[in-house]
Structure formats: C-alpha cells, structure tokens
Design a protein around this motif. Structure first.
Motif, PDB file in Angstrom:
ATOM      1  N   GLU A  25      38.869  62.797  38.131  1.00 45.20           N
ATOM      2  CA  GLU A  25      37.435  62.861  38.416  1.00 45.20           C
ATOM      3  C   GLU A  25      36.659  61.695  37.797  1.00 45.20           C
ATOM      4  OE1 GLU A  25      36.286  66.805  37.228  1.00 45.20           O
ATOM      5  OE2 GLU A  25      37.213  67.687  39.007  1.00 45.20           O
ATOM      6  N   PHE A  26      37.285  60.510  37.788  1.00 43.79           N
ATOM      7  CA  PHE A  26      36.669  59.272  37.302  1.00 43.79           C
ATOM      8  C   PHE A  26      36.240  59.359  35.838  1.00 43.79           C
ATOM      9  CE2 PHE A  26      35.586  59.755  41.861  1.00 43.79           C
ATOM     10  CZ  PHE A  26      36.350  58.716  42.371  1.00 43.79           C
ATOM     11  N   SER A  27      36.902  60.215  35.050  1.00 42.53           N
ATOM     12  CA  SER A  27      36.468  60.427  33.667  1.00 42.53           C
ATOM     13  C   SER A  27      37.013  59.415  32.669  1.00 42.53           C
ATOM     14  CB  SER A  27      36.827  61.845  33.204  1.00 42.53           C
ATOM     15  OG  SER A  27      38.237  62.015  33.240  1.00 42.53           O
ATOM     16  N   SER A  28      38.184  58.828  32.934  1.00 46.64           N
ATOM     17  CA  SER A  28      38.717  57.840  31.991  1.00 46.64           C
ATOM     18  C   SER A  28      39.298  56.667  32.765  1.00 46.64           C
ATOM     19  CB  SER A  28      39.780  58.470  31.089  1.00 46.64           C
ATOM     20  OG  SER A  28      40.837  58.976  31.859  1.00 46.64           O
ATOM     21  N   PRO A  29      39.242  55.478  32.174  1.00 42.69           N
ATOM     22  CA  PRO A  29      39.755  54.291  32.868  1.00 42.69           C
ATOM     23  C   PRO A  29      41.247  54.405  33.165  1.00 42.69           C
ATOM     24  CG  PRO A  29      38.474  53.662  30.948  1.00 42.69           C
ATOM     25  CD  PRO A  29      38.658  55.134  30.885  1.00 42.69           C
ATOM     26  N   ARG A  30      41.618  54.037  34.372  1.00 39.85           N
ATOM     27  CA  ARG A  30      43.042  53.982  34.737  1.00 39.85           C
ATOM     28  C   ARG A  30      43.628  52.627  34.356  1.00 39.85           C
ATOM     29  NH1 ARG A  30      45.081  52.842  40.457  1.00 39.85           N
ATOM     30  NH2 ARG A  30      47.261  52.538  39.997  1.00 39.85           N
ATOM     31  N   ALA A  31      42.806  51.579  34.468  1.00 35.41           N
ATOM     32  CA  ALA A  31      43.272  50.227  34.152  1.00 35.41           C
ATOM     33  C   ALA A  31      42.079  49.324  33.903  1.00 35.41           C
ATOM     34  CB  ALA A  31      44.119  49.687  35.295  1.00 35.41           C
ATOM     35  N   GLY A  65      32.837  29.972  42.660  1.00 28.80           N
ATOM     36  CA  GLY A  65      33.254  29.793  44.040  1.00 28.80           C
ATOM     37  C   GLY A  65      34.687  30.197  44.329  1.00 28.80           C
ATOM     38  N   SER A  66      35.407  30.707  43.344  1.00 25.59           N
ATOM     39  CA  SER A  66      36.790  31.122  43.542  1.00 25.59           C
ATOM     40  C   SER A  66      36.875  32.634  43.729  1.00 25.59           C
ATOM     41  CB  SER A  66      37.645  30.694  42.346  1.00 25.59           C
ATOM     42  OG  SER A  66      37.227  31.398  41.187  1.00 25.59           O
ATOM     43  N   ALA A  67      38.075  33.120  44.020  1.00 30.82           N
ATOM     44  CA  ALA A  67      38.290  34.561  44.138  1.00 30.82           C
ATOM     45  C   ALA A  67      39.691  34.896  43.654  1.00 30.82           C
ATOM     46  CB  ALA A  67      38.123  35.028  45.576  1.00 30.82           C
ATOM     47  N   THR A  68      39.843  36.108  43.143  1.00 35.66           N
ATOM     48  CA  THR A  68      41.135  36.623  42.718  1.00 35.66           C
ATOM     49  C   THR A  68      41.429  37.864  43.542  1.00 35.66           C
ATOM     50  OG1 THR A  68      40.798  35.780  40.485  1.00 35.66           O
ATOM     51  CG2 THR A  68      42.457  37.491  40.751  1.00 35.66           C
ATOM     52  N   ILE A  69      42.681  37.968  44.013  1.00 40.61           N
ATOM     53  CA  ILE A  69      43.126  39.133  44.763  1.00 40.61           C
ATOM     54  C   ILE A  69      43.983  39.978  43.815  1.00 40.61           C
ATOM     55  CG2 ILE A  69      44.337  39.948  46.825  1.00 40.61           C
ATOM     56  CD1 ILE A  69      41.911  38.061  47.390  1.00 40.61           C
ATOM     57  N   LEU A  70      43.661  41.272  43.723  1.00 38.71           N
ATOM     58  CA  LEU A  70      44.374  42.177  42.821  1.00 38.71           C
ATOM     59  C   LEU A  70      45.063  43.276  43.603  1.00 38.71           C
ATOM     60  CD1 LEU A  70      41.464  42.730  40.278  1.00 38.71           C
ATOM     61  CD2 LEU A  70      43.487  41.343  39.889  1.00 38.71           C
ATOM     62  N   SER A  71      46.260  43.652  43.167  1.00 38.67           N
ATOM     63  CA  SER A  71      46.929  44.838  43.687  1.00 38.67           C
ATOM     64  C   SER A  71      46.345  46.033  42.941  1.00 38.67           C
ATOM     65  CB  SER A  71      48.431  44.754  43.426  1.00 38.67           C
ATOM     66  OG  SER A  71      49.017  46.025  43.587  1.00 38.67           O
ATOM     67  N   VAL A  72      45.881  47.043  43.650  1.00 39.55           N
ATOM     68  CA  VAL A  72      45.296  48.206  42.993  1.00 39.55           C
ATOM     69  C   VAL A  72      46.385  49.028  42.311  1.00 39.55           C
ATOM     70  CG1 VAL A  72      43.993  50.347  43.371  1.00 39.55           C
ATOM     71  CG2 VAL A  72      43.302  48.248  44.521  1.00 39.55           C
ATOM     72  N   ASN A  73      47.605  49.066  42.886  1.00 38.05           N
ATOM     73  CA  ASN A  73      48.694  49.838  42.290  1.00 38.05           C
ATOM     74  C   ASN A  73      49.088  49.320  40.917  1.00 38.05           C
ATOM     75  OD1 ASN A  73      48.803  51.529  44.499  1.00 38.05           O
ATOM     76  ND2 ASN A  73      50.358  50.296  45.527  1.00 38.05           N
ATOM     77  N   THR A  74      49.168  47.994  40.764  1.00 39.01           N
ATOM     78  CA  THR A  74      49.574  47.406  39.486  1.00 39.01           C
ATOM     79  C   THR A  74      48.394  46.862  38.696  1.00 39.01           C
ATOM     80  OG1 THR A  74      49.915  45.216  40.468  1.00 39.01           O
ATOM     81  CG2 THR A  74      51.808  46.741  40.452  1.00 39.01           C
ATOM     82  N   PHE A  75      47.269  46.694  39.350  1.00 38.52           N
ATOM     83  CA  PHE A  75      46.067  46.069  38.801  1.00 38.52           C
ATOM     84  C   PHE A  75      46.393  44.706  38.197  1.00 38.52           C
ATOM     85  CE2 PHE A  75      41.693  46.622  36.898  1.00 38.52           C
ATOM     86  CZ  PHE A  75      41.089  46.773  38.128  1.00 38.52           C
ATOM     87  N   ARG A  76      47.211  43.962  38.917  1.00 37.14           N
ATOM     88  CA  ARG A  76      47.577  42.588  38.545  1.00 37.14           C
ATOM     89  C   ARG A  76      47.156  41.642  39.661  1.00 37.14           C
ATOM     90  NH1 ARG A  76      51.138  42.490  34.161  1.00 37.14           N
ATOM     91  NH2 ARG A  76      52.150  44.483  33.784  1.00 37.14           N
ATOM     92  N   ALA A  77      46.857  40.423  39.248  1.00 35.45           N
ATOM     93  CA  ALA A  77      46.485  39.401  40.225  1.00 35.45           C
ATOM     94  C   ALA A  77      47.697  39.047  41.077  1.00 35.45           C
ATOM     95  CB  ALA A  77      45.957  38.165  39.511  1.00 35.45           C
TER      96      ALA A  77
END
Length: 184
Positions: A25-31, A65-77
């Motif tokens: 329920e969004f109560s604590s950070p997952r990553a 002007g840059s962007a980073t793409i992250l995997s939500v499963n691993t929360f890594r770039a």
C-alpha cells in the motif's frame, strides 16, 4: 508519478528516485536510485518521468538534456540517452510509445522527447536483448510542430488510440492557423 498499471509509484527527488509498490500500500520504499552527477554539476535537476505502457521501464530526463532508462524490476539503469533534443536543452515532456519493428509484430518501445519550441524527437529504446541479426528499428525524423504553437508546455500520449496531444501557447493573433498534421 503513478505507473499505468497502478501497481507502482515513483517519487522524484533532487538526487534520485524512490519506488513504492502497491503490494504494501505504498507505505515503504521498495527501491531507491541515486543517479551519477554530470561532471561539473552539483547534484541533479530531474525534469520529467515517463513510464512504459506495461510499467516495466521508466525514463527520467534531466536538466542537462539527457535521459536514463531504468528497469523497474531491478531498478537499475539499462540505457542512457546522452542528448534527447538537438541541443542539450531539457525536454518539456517525455513519453513512451510502442511501435512495431520493421519485420516483426513484436512491439518495440520508443521514447518521445518534446522541445519547448515544438519539435518532437523519437528515440528507440531496447528493452529486451536482440541478436546481432535482430530487426532494425527505424528512427523517425524530428516532427516540427512549431508552426502550431509558439511555446510548447505539455504532451499527452494515448497508446490505445495512437494519439499524441501537444499543448502550448496559441499563435499570435492574426496568424494563419494550420490544420494539425497526422502523427502515427
């Protein structure tokens, strides 16, 4: 920003991102993700966040002007786009769209980046590993919408309907209005 699936929430902070999940329920950070500062800059200035339609990847644009793409499963770039626009200016908006690769029906993600002067750029994003002989992804030429808006301020994408809406200041009075071009 809430994911399109409503299963995750990302909070943008000055120095990074925090991911929360519906599972608790969004109560604590997952990553947490702390980006790497660009040389010569103090900290970060995150500008925009965009979720893929399925909520599996996240793009974060920065003030440089840059962007980073992250995997939500691993929360890594997983990828970095060094320049979203023709200049190193920040994008006013970013959004993911799914497009079909040239010789396969499998969807491919592309990141749209919109400039303040009304030019829309497309960046293909590899979200799965492809073989050397995998399909090529065509990159569309930038779409110049500056004749329709003198100052672009927002973009909304409706993936199910293949509609992209661009908003901004009206043209000065007395200017001839033009019909919007078809965008696919």
């Amino acid at each position: 920003d809430m994911s399109p699936t409503n299963k995750a929430l990302v909070v943008v902070r000055d120095s990074g991102l925090t991911l929360f999940s519906v599972s608790d329920e969004f109560s604590s950070p997952r990553a947490d993700w702390e980006g790497l500062p660009v040389s010569g800059e103090r900290g970060f200035q995150w500008r925009r966040v965009a979720w893929s339609q399925d909520g599996s990847i996240l793009a974060v644009s920065e003030a440089n002007g840059s962007a980073t793409i992250l995997s939500v499963n691993t929360f890594r770039a997983t990828a970095r786009i060094s320049t979203l626009l023709a200049t190193r200016a920040p994008a006013v908006a970013i959004a993911f769209v799914q497009v079909a690769a040239s010789d396969t029906a499998a969807p491919v993600h592309a990141l749209l980046a919109l400039s303040y002067d009304g030019v829309l750029y497309t960046h293909p994003v590899a979200t799965v590993q492809r073989t050397i002989h995998g399909p090529a992804i065509a990159v569309a030429e930038p779409l110049d919408l500056s004749s329709y808006h003198s100052n672009v301020t927002c973009m909304a994408v409706s993936p199910g309907e293949s509609i992209i809406a661009i908003g901004g200041w009206d043209l000065p009075s007395g200017s001839a209005s033009k019909a919007c071009p078809s965008v696919s």
